[in-house]
Design a protein around this motif. Structure first.
Motif, PDB file in Angstrom:
ATOM      1  N   ARG A  40      -3.069 -14.247 -42.115  1.00  0.00           N
ATOM      2  CA  ARG A  40      -2.993 -14.599 -40.703  1.00  0.00           C
ATOM      3  C   ARG A  40      -4.188 -14.035 -39.938  1.00  0.00           C
ATOM      4  NH1 ARG A  40       0.881 -12.782 -35.823  1.00  0.00           N
ATOM      5  NH2 ARG A  40      -0.779 -11.232 -35.739  1.00  0.00           N
ATOM      6  N   GLU A  41      -4.643 -12.835 -40.282  1.00  0.00           N
ATOM      7  CA  GLU A  41      -5.787 -12.245 -39.605  1.00  0.00           C
ATOM      8  C   GLU A  41      -7.056 -13.061 -39.860  1.00  0.00           C
ATOM      9  OE1 GLU A  41      -8.264  -9.893 -37.407  1.00  0.00           O
ATOM     10  OE2 GLU A  41      -6.077 -10.116 -37.400  1.00  0.00           O
ATOM     11  N   ALA A  42      -7.195 -13.605 -41.074  1.00  0.00           N
ATOM     12  CA  ALA A  42      -8.356 -14.453 -41.369  1.00  0.00           C
ATOM     13  C   ALA A  42      -8.327 -15.720 -40.523  1.00  0.00           C
ATOM     14  CB  ALA A  42      -8.383 -14.791 -42.857  1.00  0.00           C
ATOM     15  N   ALA A  43      -7.136 -16.299 -40.362  1.00  0.00           N
ATOM     16  CA  ALA A  43      -7.011 -17.502 -39.530  1.00  0.00           C
ATOM     17  C   ALA A  43      -7.321 -17.183 -38.070  1.00  0.00           C
ATOM     18  CB  ALA A  43      -5.599 -18.075 -39.674  1.00  0.00           C
ATOM     19  N   ARG A  44      -6.831 -16.046 -37.591  1.00  0.00           N
ATOM     20  CA  ARG A  44      -7.111 -15.656 -36.204  1.00  0.00           C
ATOM     21  C   ARG A  44      -8.612 -15.450 -35.991  1.00  0.00           C
ATOM     22  NH1 ARG A  44      -8.269 -11.473 -32.883  1.00  0.00           N
ATOM     23  NH2 ARG A  44      -8.874 -10.243 -34.710  1.00  0.00           N
TER      24      ARG A  44
END
Length: 362
Positions: free
Chosen positions: A104-108
């Motif tokens: 999720r952090e990579a997507a953000r």
């Protein structure tokens, strides 16, 4: 009246196909085989659909599933349609419902490069990214906003545990709504750290070190933590229930003992039958364990029948008969007749005593 004919697309390459086609003439995909693929995989592929309505339906469904494995595909969808700001904001709402993990952090991070300022700002403030323990504690203390922040905390998953644990480490107060809310949120997280935080709440702080009014409020918090723990299977569960009953004197511990059939606690439950606070829940727990009833009653009945006054001894006999009648009603023995009261074998021979007038009391 002219009616518009529906347009059909291949679910794999999203090229237009005929309504009767069973295989895509462009990429050769077999529609029946595609329909048999896992639902989550089909949702991710739908993010490439040319129709925004189809993409939006998939985005909402993926958000409800809360699986961070779809995070990268969601970010790619937002960047592939930079002018669709509404869709990108819905993608960020879907990401907020996923665990705050590396995917999720990579997507953000990818969405921080979105051309729309609103999307970049929403990605910067995505819940769980910069949410520290203090922020989660503030959410818990905002009693009027619990319904709003509950899905946000739930979406954080294990990332919310430090904040919830920090709130429960604060000194208890008379108003316990924030602490109860934190326990409820921990109970929804299936992680060893959440389990450990619930056990900490059960044992600390000791109730006898609190003011009576605060202790009464904290007793409800510990009862909620114990209820959540008792629903899990772990090695120390019976020990935790026994401690909560014998030391913390939580009535909820008796309910948990009966529900989990903690036979080792049956003698303590029997000794508490004449306790003003624990008596009623202890009786309910014992009746849930009929196999342990006779043995559990032996020691307390012997003590009751040796009390000084005839009234106390007669009260013990009446209490014994009442519990035994209720036990028989729940678990009748083979060969027993309805309406026939069985006195348990644990009752010792009644001493011969007489009243002041030389007659046995009636």
């Amino acid at each position: 009246v002219m009616s518009e004919q529906p347009t059909w697309f291949c679910p794999e390459c999203h090229a237009e196909v005929g309504a009767q086609d069973t295989r895509c003439p462009h990429c050769g995909a077999d529609f029946d085989i595609w329909a048999a693929r896992p639902y989550g995989e089909r949702l991710i592929l739908t993010l490439q659909h040319p129709l925004s309505e189809a993409r939006m339906s998939a985005i909402i469904a993926l958000g409800k599933r809360g699986d961070s494995a779809a995070a990268a595909a969601l970010a790619a969808c937002a960047l592939a349609h930079p002018s669709d700001v509404v869709q990108a904001l819905e993608i960020l709402r879907a990401l907020a419902r996923m665990p705050a993990d590396a995917q999720r952090e990579a997507a953000r991070s990818a969405l921080l490069a979105h051309p729309a300022h609103a999307v970049r700002s929403a990605a910067q403030a995505l819940p769980g990214t910069h949410t520290d323990a203090a922020q989660i504690a503030r959410w818990c203390h905002a009693l009027a906003e619990h319904a709003e922040v509950e899905p946000r905390i739930a979406a954080l998953g294990s990332a919310a545990i430090p904040g919830l644990r920090a709130l429960l480490a604060e000194p208890p107060e008379v108003v316990n709504a924030a602490r109860l809310f934190a326990v409820q949120m921990l109970a929804r997280i299936d992680a060893p750290a959440a389990h450990s935080a619930l056990r900490e709440t059960l044992y600390q702080p000791p109730l006898d070190r609190l003011a009576p009014v605060v202790a009464e409020a904290e007793r409800a918090v510990k009862s909620a933590a114990l209820t959540a723990l008792a629903a899990c299977e772990y090695d120390e569960r019976a020990d935790d229930i026994a401690w909560a009953f014998n030391v913390a004197r939580l009535p909820e511990a008796a309910h948990c003992a009966g529900a989990q059939r903690v036979h080792a606690l049956a003698p303590a439950l029997a000794r508490a039958l004449d306790d003003d606070v624990l008596g009623a829940p202890a009786a309910t727990a014992l009746l849930a364990m009929p196999d342990a009833l006779d043995a559990a009653l032996r020691a307390p009945l012997t003590e009751w029948l040796q009390r000084d006054t005839a009234r106390a001894r007669l009260g013990a006999c009446a209490r014994c008969c009442a519990w035994r009648r209720r036990g028989n009603a729940r678990s009748p023995r083979r060969g027993s007749k309805p309406g026939v009261l069985r006195i348990p074998r644990c009752v010792p021979p009644l001493p011969a005593w007489r009243g002041r007038n030389g007659r046995a009391p009636r």
